[in-house]
Design an enzyme around this catalytic site. Structure first.
Site, PDB file in Angstrom:
ATOM      1  N   LYS A 194      -1.225   4.264  13.847  1.00 56.73           N
ATOM      2  CA  LYS A 194      -1.571   3.330  12.770  1.00 56.73           C
ATOM      3  C   LYS A 194      -0.811   2.030  13.013  1.00 56.73           C
ATOM      4  CE  LYS A 194      -1.541   2.619   7.802  1.00 56.73           C
ATOM      5  NZ  LYS A 194      -1.353   3.201   6.476  1.00 56.73           N
ATOM      6  N   ARG A 204      -5.398  -3.229   0.098  1.00 60.65           N
ATOM      7  CA  ARG A 204      -4.230  -3.460  -0.764  1.00 60.65           C
ATOM      8  C   ARG A 204      -4.640  -4.197  -2.037  1.00 60.65           C
ATOM      9  NH1 ARG A 204      -0.052  -5.106   4.140  1.00 60.65           N
ATOM     10  NH2 ARG A 204      -0.252  -3.116   5.265  1.00 60.65           N
ATOM     11  N   LYS A 216       5.310  -4.090   7.089  1.00 59.65           N
ATOM     12  CA  LYS A 216       5.376  -2.674   7.449  1.00 59.65           C
ATOM     13  C   LYS A 216       5.676  -2.467   8.938  1.00 59.65           C
ATOM     14  CE  LYS A 216       2.529  -1.098   3.565  1.00 59.65           C
ATOM     15  NZ  LYS A 216       1.534  -0.115   3.097  1.00 59.65           N
ATOM     16  N   GLU A 232       3.120   8.911  20.196  1.00 62.80           N
ATOM     17  CA  GLU A 232       2.861   9.354  18.825  1.00 62.80           C
ATOM     18  C   GLU A 232       1.917  10.567  18.823  1.00 62.80           C
ATOM     19  OE1 GLU A 232       4.123   8.610  16.036  1.00 62.80           O
ATOM     20  OE2 GLU A 232       5.016   6.613  16.150  1.00 62.80           O
ATOM     21  N   LYS A 247      -6.048   3.816  13.800  1.00 61.04           N
ATOM     22  CA  LYS A 247      -6.364   2.904  12.697  1.00 61.04           C
ATOM     23  C   LYS A 247      -5.720   1.552  12.916  1.00 61.04           C
ATOM     24  CE  LYS A 247      -5.413   2.434   7.815  1.00 61.04           C
ATOM     25  NZ  LYS A 247      -4.742   2.967   6.675  1.00 61.04           N
ATOM     26  N   SER A 273     -10.720  -1.578   5.796  1.00 62.19           N
ATOM     27  CA  SER A 273     -11.295  -2.484   4.805  1.00 62.19           C
ATOM     28  C   SER A 273     -11.614  -3.875   5.358  1.00 62.19           C
ATOM     29  CB  SER A 273     -10.342  -2.579   3.613  1.00 62.19           C
ATOM     30  OG  SER A 273      -9.054  -3.007   4.033  1.00 62.19           O
ATOM     31  N   TYR A 312     -16.202   2.619   5.001  1.00 60.49           N
ATOM     32  CA  TYR A 312     -16.835   2.190   3.747  1.00 60.49           C
ATOM     33  C   TYR A 312     -18.338   2.033   3.924  1.00 60.49           C
ATOM     34  CZ  TYR A 312     -11.931   1.422   2.895  1.00 60.49           C
ATOM     35  OH  TYR A 312     -10.579   1.635   2.777  1.00 60.49           O
TER      36      TYR A 312
HETATM   37  C1  PBG Z   1      -1.615   3.452   2.659  1.00 62.93           C
HETATM   38  C2  PBG Z   1      -2.889   3.159   3.382  1.00 62.93           C
HETATM   39  C3  PBG Z   1      -3.380   1.898   3.779  1.00 62.93           C
HETATM   40  C4  PBG Z   1      -4.684   2.112   4.234  1.00 62.93           C
HETATM   41  C5  PBG Z   1      -4.944   3.481   4.126  1.00 62.93           C
HETATM   42  N1  PBG Z   1      -3.810   4.127   3.605  1.00 62.93           N
HETATM   43  C6  PBG Z   1      -2.787   0.548   3.702  1.00 62.93           C
HETATM   44  C7  PBG Z   1      -1.504   0.236   4.348  1.00 62.93           C
HETATM   45  O1  PBG Z   1      -0.977   0.981   5.180  1.00 62.93           O
HETATM   46  O2  PBG Z   1      -0.965  -0.808   4.012  1.00 62.93           O
HETATM   47  C8  PBG Z   1      -5.606   1.030   4.726  1.00 62.93           C
HETATM   48  C9  PBG Z   1      -7.076   1.340   4.683  1.00 62.93           C
HETATM   49  C10 PBG Z   1      -7.977   0.170   4.785  1.00 62.93           C
HETATM   50  O3  PBG Z   1      -7.564  -0.987   4.998  1.00 62.93           O
HETATM   51  O4  PBG Z   1      -9.186   0.384   4.635  1.00 62.93           O
HETATM   52  N2  PBG Z   1      -0.575   3.935   3.401  1.00 62.93           N
END
Ligand code: PBG
Length: 326
Positions: A194, A204, A216, A232, A247, A273, A312
């Protein structure tokens, strides 16, 4: 010319017969945003066509999707500010509406597969995936909190837990706690690679879960790194993950491919997203054709090596799939 590749493209039936990659609605996981109470569906400005839904509306959405061939859902809770605190205690509280909803949904739809999110951010007053102490996101102190969350979700009936937090060692820690509590059948889809991506912005917005300070980057991966994804992946395999996830998806197709080539576990990709918003915006402007670009995008993720895609677009893809194939 002896070789004429165009012969294999000469009609729709030949093209269909020789398709190397096939994407079906059953390969997709549909993310849903759940709110407490009875509020009516509220749109998310940066995610056109996606809504924050109450439990009844989520049920209706699931019913429609199941008929279209999409039967796996990942549910994200929208948590009111008053329930957020430093230790994200509401995440495993018996009063948490998310846990009640999981229980109810599994009762209403025993045949579906429900996946959760395991991370502190929706519940944390700091907006980080881990516990913040003196401005630092601490790893080991976060693990018991994540495990409590996962066990609470398992008690509610979740089929797959999805640790999205990127703390070291969390897959093994969660696996042990699940097993200790007799949830050996609950699967773990690990957010393995990720990345610290700017494509999570609209998500968010949906949950109001952006970090209150900092970013992050000390836990999510550096977008420059690919070999590190193998590291990982190896750790998640050793720690008992059932499915590995990459991701975001589109800017990371090479990473999806790499993990597929190097693991015997199924690979998932999260078409996030911002990737959705980007395509929606271009199509709304008439710059791209939605019914062509959307399936081509999902197909590219599948072709790169993803066995399943969290997207989505799931409902729209399945609707289009039905239209084309009936
Ligand atoms: C939370 C999480 C996030 C997403 C899925 N779980 C956001 C982040 O890590 O800040 C993002 C999913 C998306 O953007 O569609 N840990």
């Amino acid at each position: 010319m002896l070789e004429r590749p165009r012969r294999n493209r000469k009609s729709p039936v030949i093209r269909k017969m020789l398709e190397e990659t096939v994407l079906l609605p059953s390969h997709l996981i549909y993310p849903l945003f759940l709110v407490d109470g009875k509020a009516k569906a509220s749109p998310i400005k940066s995610l056109p066509g996606v809504y924050r839904l109450n439990l009844d509306d989520v049920s209706k959405e699931i019913e429609i999707c199941v008929k279209l061939g999409v039967s796996t859902f990942v549910i994200f809770p929208v948590i009111a500010e008053e329930h957020k605190n430093k230790k994200a205690t509401y995440s495993y509280s018996s009063k948490n509406f998310y846990l009640t909803a999981i229980k109810l949904l599994k009762k209403r739809f025993p045949q579906i597969v429900l996946m959760s999110d395991v991370a502190m951010d929706p519940y944390s007053s700091d907006g980080h995936d881990g516990l913040v102490i003196n401005g630092e996101i601490v790893n080991d102190e976060t693990l018991p909190i994540l495990a409590k969350m996962a066990v609470a979700q398992a008690k509610a009936g979740i089929d797959i837990v999805g640790p999205s937090d990127m703390m070291d060692g969390r897959v093994g820690y969660i696996r042990k706690e699940l097993d200790k509590n007799n949830f050996t059948d609950v699967s773990i889809m690990s957010y393995t690679a990720k990345y610290a991506s700017a494509f999570y912005g609209p998500f968010r917005d949906a949950l109001d879960s952006a970090p209150k300070s900092g970013d992050k980057k000390t836990y999510q991966m550096n977008p420059s790194n690919k070999i590190e994804a193998l590291r990982e992946a190896a750790l998640d395999e050793q720690e008992g993950a059932d499915i590995l996830m990459v991701k975001p998806a589109l800017c990371y197709l090479d990473v999806i491919h790499l993990l597929k080539e190097n693991s015997t576990l199924p690979i998932a990709a999260y078409n996030v997203s911002g990737e959705y918003a980007m395509i929606k915006a271009a199509c709304a402007n008439g710059w791209l054709n939605y019914e062509q670009v959307m399936p081509e995008t999902l197909l590219s993720i599948k072709r790169a090596g993803a066995d399943v895609i969290l997207t989505y677009f799931a409902k729209d893809f399945a609707t289009l799939f039905k239209k084309i194939n009936s």
